[in-house]
Each structure stands twice: as C-alpha cells, then as structure tokens.
Enzyme design. Structure first.
Site, PDB file in Angstrom:
ATOM      1  N   ASP A  52      27.607  16.026  33.230  1.00  0.00           N
ATOM      2  CA  ASP A  52      26.980  15.520  32.020  1.00  0.00           C
ATOM      3  C   ASP A  52      27.720  16.040  30.793  1.00  0.00           C
ATOM      4  O   ASP A  52      27.761  17.241  30.542  1.00  0.00           O
ATOM      5  CB  ASP A  52      25.513  15.972  31.982  1.00  0.00           C
ATOM      6  CG  ASP A  52      24.789  15.483  30.736  1.00  0.00           C
ATOM      7  OD1 ASP A  52      24.027  14.511  30.848  1.00  0.00           O
ATOM      8  OD2 ASP A  52      24.964  16.083  29.648  1.00  0.00           O
ATOM      9  N   TYR A  57      30.053  16.754  22.144  1.00  0.00           N
ATOM     10  CA  TYR A  57      30.535  18.025  22.717  1.00  0.00           C
ATOM     11  C   TYR A  57      32.031  18.216  22.491  1.00  0.00           C
ATOM     12  O   TYR A  57      32.542  19.323  22.618  1.00  0.00           O
ATOM     13  CB  TYR A  57      30.271  18.078  24.225  1.00  0.00           C
ATOM     14  CG  TYR A  57      28.830  18.002  24.639  1.00  0.00           C
ATOM     15  CD1 TYR A  57      27.788  18.108  23.730  1.00  0.00           C
ATOM     16  CD2 TYR A  57      28.508  17.820  25.991  1.00  0.00           C
ATOM     17  CE1 TYR A  57      26.471  18.019  24.145  1.00  0.00           C
ATOM     18  CE2 TYR A  57      27.191  17.749  26.410  1.00  0.00           C
ATOM     19  CZ  TYR A  57      26.176  17.838  25.494  1.00  0.00           C
ATOM     20  OH  TYR A  57      24.882  17.758  25.919  1.00  0.00           O
ATOM     21  N   LYS A  82      27.268  10.584  26.224  1.00  0.00           N
ATOM     22  CA  LYS A  82      26.235  10.234  25.253  1.00  0.00           C
ATOM     23  C   LYS A  82      26.862   9.712  23.961  1.00  0.00           C
ATOM     24  O   LYS A  82      27.863  10.263  23.489  1.00  0.00           O
ATOM     25  CB  LYS A  82      25.360  11.458  24.943  1.00  0.00           C
ATOM     26  CG  LYS A  82      24.810  12.145  26.176  1.00  0.00           C
ATOM     27  CD  LYS A  82      23.985  13.366  25.831  1.00  0.00           C
ATOM     28  CE  LYS A  82      23.705  14.189  27.066  1.00  0.00           C
ATOM     29  NZ  LYS A  82      24.874  14.957  27.519  1.00  0.00           N
ATOM     30  N   HIS A 112      22.281  10.014  22.062  1.00  0.00           N
ATOM     31  CA  HIS A 112      22.112  11.467  22.108  1.00  0.00           C
ATOM     32  C   HIS A 112      20.871  11.939  21.354  1.00  0.00           C
ATOM     33  O   HIS A 112      20.230  12.914  21.763  1.00  0.00           O
ATOM     34  CB  HIS A 112      23.369  12.136  21.547  1.00  0.00           C
ATOM     35  CG  HIS A 112      23.591  13.516  22.062  1.00  0.00           C
ATOM     36  ND1 HIS A 112      24.819  14.123  22.036  1.00  0.00           N
ATOM     37  CD2 HIS A 112      22.759  14.432  22.605  1.00  0.00           C
ATOM     38  CE1 HIS A 112      24.732  15.339  22.551  1.00  0.00           C
ATOM     39  NE2 HIS A 112      23.483  15.548  22.886  1.00  0.00           N
TER      40      HIS A 112
END
Length: 275
Positions: A52, A57, A82, A112
């Site tokens: 994930d 990120y 996401k 997200h």
C-alpha cells in the site's frame, strides 16, 4: 456480519468481485530510496502479497523498483496507491502513478482524503477504472455523510474506506456503516505508529499467547475480517507482523481490546483534519 472471506481466510472478496489480501505492508513516511525498496522487498520475500503506497508518500518509484526486482509475478501482488486530491484529475494522476510504479495497473486506487468535498474527484476515479488503470476504486478518511454523498452520485461505488483503526480507535459506528453499504474498512496505523505497543493490557494478552503486542493488535483486525496495514522498515518486525494467521484471540481477548477504544465508537473517520 457477512465477511466474504476467501477459503484460506487470508483475503476478502470486495463488492466488485475482486479479492484483496487482509494483510498489507504500508509505506507511509518511508522515504524514497533504499529504505522503501528494502521494506517492500523483504515483505515480498516473507510472503506479503499486498503493498500500500500513495502519491503523497513520494515513494512510488521505490515501491515499483522493489516489485520489479522481487521476481514475484505482477498478478500475484495486490498493489494499492492513492490519489492526492491536491491534484486536478484522478485519471491523469493515475497514469503518472503507473509510470512511477512501472506497472500497467494498480489493483486498488483510493482518494486519499476528501479535500474539496467527497464527490468532485470521483469522475476521474471512475475514468481511471474504465481505462484499466485501476481494478477497484475506493476512498480513505471518509466519514458516513461523505460516503453517502459519494454513493448518491457514483456509477461505480467505492469498495473500500481506509481509515485509522485499531482497538484504541475502534470506530464501531463507521465500521458498521461501511459494512451496511458494502464497503470494506481498511485499518491504517493499527499499531498507533508504535504508541499502542506499550499498553499493559495488550502486553498481557501477548505474553499469555506467546506473541508480540504488534501481532495481537494486527490479529484483532484480522479477527474482524478487516484489511490491516502495519508499517515497518525492519525485516524482523515485518516478519513478525506477518505471523498472524496461525493463532486466534478469544472472545474475552477481543472484549478486552475493544474496551481500549478512545473514540466512543465514533462514526467519524478522523478526530481532526490535516487538509
């Protein structure tokens, strides 16, 4: 509660018919480069089959490199990313994610957080799914009114809602609402980013079972047939966190853990927004 588990008890069938492994490695706050690459590579070596990540990120390239280097066939890995709703078009951003990840599709693509409202990005999510960029689509950090607003306009309904969830954040009303709507809840930060590991009641159960506190917290989610995303960058902990399918918690254990909730069983997805 209907859980639609697969025969081996390690995956769940989503409302769209796709299967999602219950256990995933999360890579939130893991920097691009060797740290992400190693964590993903180790997880795959140790038997994890769900990774994930997210656009926000900023480590999708490293996740993709680890996937490519692992030798595990793409169709054996469940990959989630996401949509960062700071972007303008979820379909366009999905294409960019695929380029960074070095794959032709993701298994799950999630909004997200509901920045700008719960519905505006969904058209792009549906277009990304229709184009084959994502097999399933869902959301994260959505509360019940936001889910209902989205469902009201969706042609393809969200199949998951990923939220902070653990015995200490036991959002019972949100979980019940998701299940009633055919939405699977995914539990992020199941260890409270480490905060929950030192709780004496968790430790007592872990000691009696000969398990780690982390394993007990992860197992609590597995017992509820939830998707759970523990994060670690240490091989031995990634290994330990994956050893959660060969023991069970008693009803008394579950009740003890349930009692740790600090949210009053809320239907809210977050105590405070970051967006």
């Amino acid at each position: 509660m209907a859980t639609n588990l697969t025969v081996d008890g390690r995956a769940r069938v989503l409302a769209d018919g796709n299967e999602i492994p219950l256990l995933a490695l999360g890579v939130w706050q893991v920097p691009e480069g060797p740290e992400t690459e190693n964590a993903v590579r180790w997880a795959l070596e140790l038997g994890y089959r769900h990774i994930d990540t997210a656009q926000a990120y900023r480590n999708e390239r490293s996740v993709g490199k680890a996937l490519a280097d692992s030798g595990v066939p793409r169709d054996e890995i469940y990959l989630t990313t996401k949509f960062n709703p700071g972007g303008k078009d979820a379909e366009v951003e999905a294409q960019r994610s695929l380029e960074r990840l070095g794959v032709d599709y993701v298994d799950l693509y999630i909004i997200h957080w509901p920045q700008g409202g719960p519905t505006w990005a969904w058209d792009g999510m549906q277009r990304a799914q229709a184009a084959g960029y994502a097999r399933s689509i869902g959301v994260s950090n959505f509360n019940v009114p936001e889910l209902d607003a989205l469902i009201a306009v969706a042609d393809s309904r969200p199949v998951v809602n990923q939220v902070q969830f653990s015995p200490f954040e036991f959002r019972r009303e949100l979980l019940d609402a998701c299940e009633e709507r055919g939405i699977v809840l995914e539990a992020y930060s199941p260890l409270g980013t480490g905060r929950h590991l030192d709780d004496p009641r968790v430790g007592e159960i872990a000691a009696r079972l000969g398990r780690t506190p982390a394993q007990v917290l992860i197992r609590w989610a597995i017992e509820r047939s939830l998707i759970v995303l523990p994060k670690s960058t240490h091989r031995e902990r990634i290994d330990e966190n994956g050893q959660v399918f060969d023991f069970a918690l008693t009803g008394e254990d579950m009740a003890t853990l349930d009692s740790l909730d600090q949210t009053d069983g809320t239907a809210a997805a977050r105590e405070s927004k970051w967006w």
